[in-house]
Design a protein around this motif. Sequence first.
Motif, PDB file in Angstrom:
ATOM      1  N   ASN A  25       0.796  -1.227   0.012  1.00 48.54           N
ATOM      2  CA  ASN A  25      -0.073   0.024   0.050  1.00 48.54           C
ATOM      3  C   ASN A  25       0.930   1.219  -0.063  1.00 48.54           C
ATOM      4  O   ASN A  25       1.838   1.326   0.509  1.00 48.54           O
ATOM      5  N   THR A  27      -0.535   5.023  -2.018  1.00 44.62           N
ATOM      6  CA  THR A  27      -1.140   6.193  -1.958  1.00 44.62           C
ATOM      7  C   THR A  27      -2.503   5.984  -2.106  1.00 44.62           C
ATOM      8  O   THR A  27      -3.355   6.832  -2.420  1.00 44.62           O
ATOM      9  N   ASP A  29      -5.042   5.207  -0.357  1.00 40.35           N
ATOM     10  CA  ASP A  29      -5.986   5.725   0.756  1.00 40.35           C
ATOM     11  C   ASP A  29      -6.054   7.398   0.539  1.00 40.35           C
ATOM     12  O   ASP A  29      -7.002   7.958   0.700  1.00 40.35           O
ATOM     13  N   LEU A  30      -4.782   7.930   0.378  1.00 35.49           N
ATOM     14  CA  LEU A  30      -4.526   9.299  -0.024  1.00 35.49           C
ATOM     15  C   LEU A  30      -5.349   9.670  -1.169  1.00 35.49           C
ATOM     16  O   LEU A  30      -6.489  10.611  -1.286  1.00 35.49           O
ATOM     17  N   ASN A  75      -3.173   2.994   6.086  1.00 33.57           N
ATOM     18  CA  ASN A  75      -3.719   2.985   4.573  1.00 33.57           C
ATOM     19  C   ASN A  75      -3.830   1.657   3.882  1.00 33.57           C
ATOM     20  O   ASN A  75      -3.798   1.424   2.686  1.00 33.57           O
ATOM     21  N   PRO A  90      -8.559   0.251   5.680  1.00 31.61           N
ATOM     22  CA  PRO A  90      -8.217   1.648   5.731  1.00 31.61           C
ATOM     23  C   PRO A  90      -8.958   2.318   7.110  1.00 31.61           C
ATOM     24  O   PRO A  90      -9.977   1.876   7.392  1.00 31.61           O
ATOM     25  N   ASN A 109      -1.677  11.269   6.716  1.00 26.40           N
ATOM     26  CA  ASN A 109      -1.949  10.319   5.643  1.00 26.40           C
ATOM     27  C   ASN A 109      -0.640  10.206   4.777  1.00 26.40           C
ATOM     28  O   ASN A 109      -0.591   9.199   4.179  1.00 26.40           O
ATOM     29  N   ALA A 113       1.535   6.748   4.187  1.00 25.18           N
ATOM     30  CA  ALA A 113       1.956   6.210   2.573  1.00 25.18           C
ATOM     31  C   ALA A 113       3.413   5.515   2.729  1.00 25.18           C
ATOM     32  O   ALA A 113       3.505   4.500   1.925  1.00 25.18           O
TER      33      ALA A 113
END
Length: 239
Positions: A25, A27, A29-30, A75, A90, A109, A113
């Motif tokens: 993982n 970006t 979730d960003l 994330n 998440p 966040n 990452a």
Amino acid sequence: SRPYEAIDMVTTPCGSPVAMVHCNNCTSDLNAWISLFKEYSKLLGVEVSTGDIFSKLYNHALEGDTDCGGLIAYNYFSGEPITGMQEGRPMFVRTASDKFNLANFIRTNLYAAVAVLKIGNDVLFKDEHVEVDRITGHGGLFKTPGVGQRILAAAINSPISVMETAGEGGAWGIALLAGYMVNNDKNESLADYLDTHVFAGNKGVEIAPTAEEVAGFDTYIEAYKAGLAIEKAAVENKK
């Protein structure tokens, strides 16, 4: 000196040995949060590009506390073997007394990452005492100049270089390999071909972390590791 679950032993396309910290993982979730902010802007009737939202929020994150004010984000769209997670959920975690503001929210966040990357790299740097000549950042995290670069530098306590091509993805790299196979009429090694024809000695722009940034990320990562039990509980109970 010995096998580590966090380190994959692989090679470059030309056969050079690589100790790779492979994270599932980064970006995703960003990107999901940025999409939420874009949806909010549309709701307000404000037309703004996704790129501008990334740029504004990423740069604003640098105004946050170096330890993110106590906030934590996981994330995990998928599992993370380095932290022992078979699946991902998440998650954003805070207490009522943490410093919950926009800068700290985006900053945590961004930290998330690269958090697992830091945990894996600590094996190389702290346990195996690997010495690094240069680290080059590559990927979408570095499209906003100076932000992802500074975050990664703080995470692994090392200067980070970023080239103009940093935002290009894997397809571009595959195209470079194809170009090497087709156009390499001088029988150059891949490394020489890239230095001579692609990057032409461009070392990129380097950013070194401050002591405060490193200390802040170290504080964050200790809270992050302590809170992994929360993520584990979410995996077990949120289906």
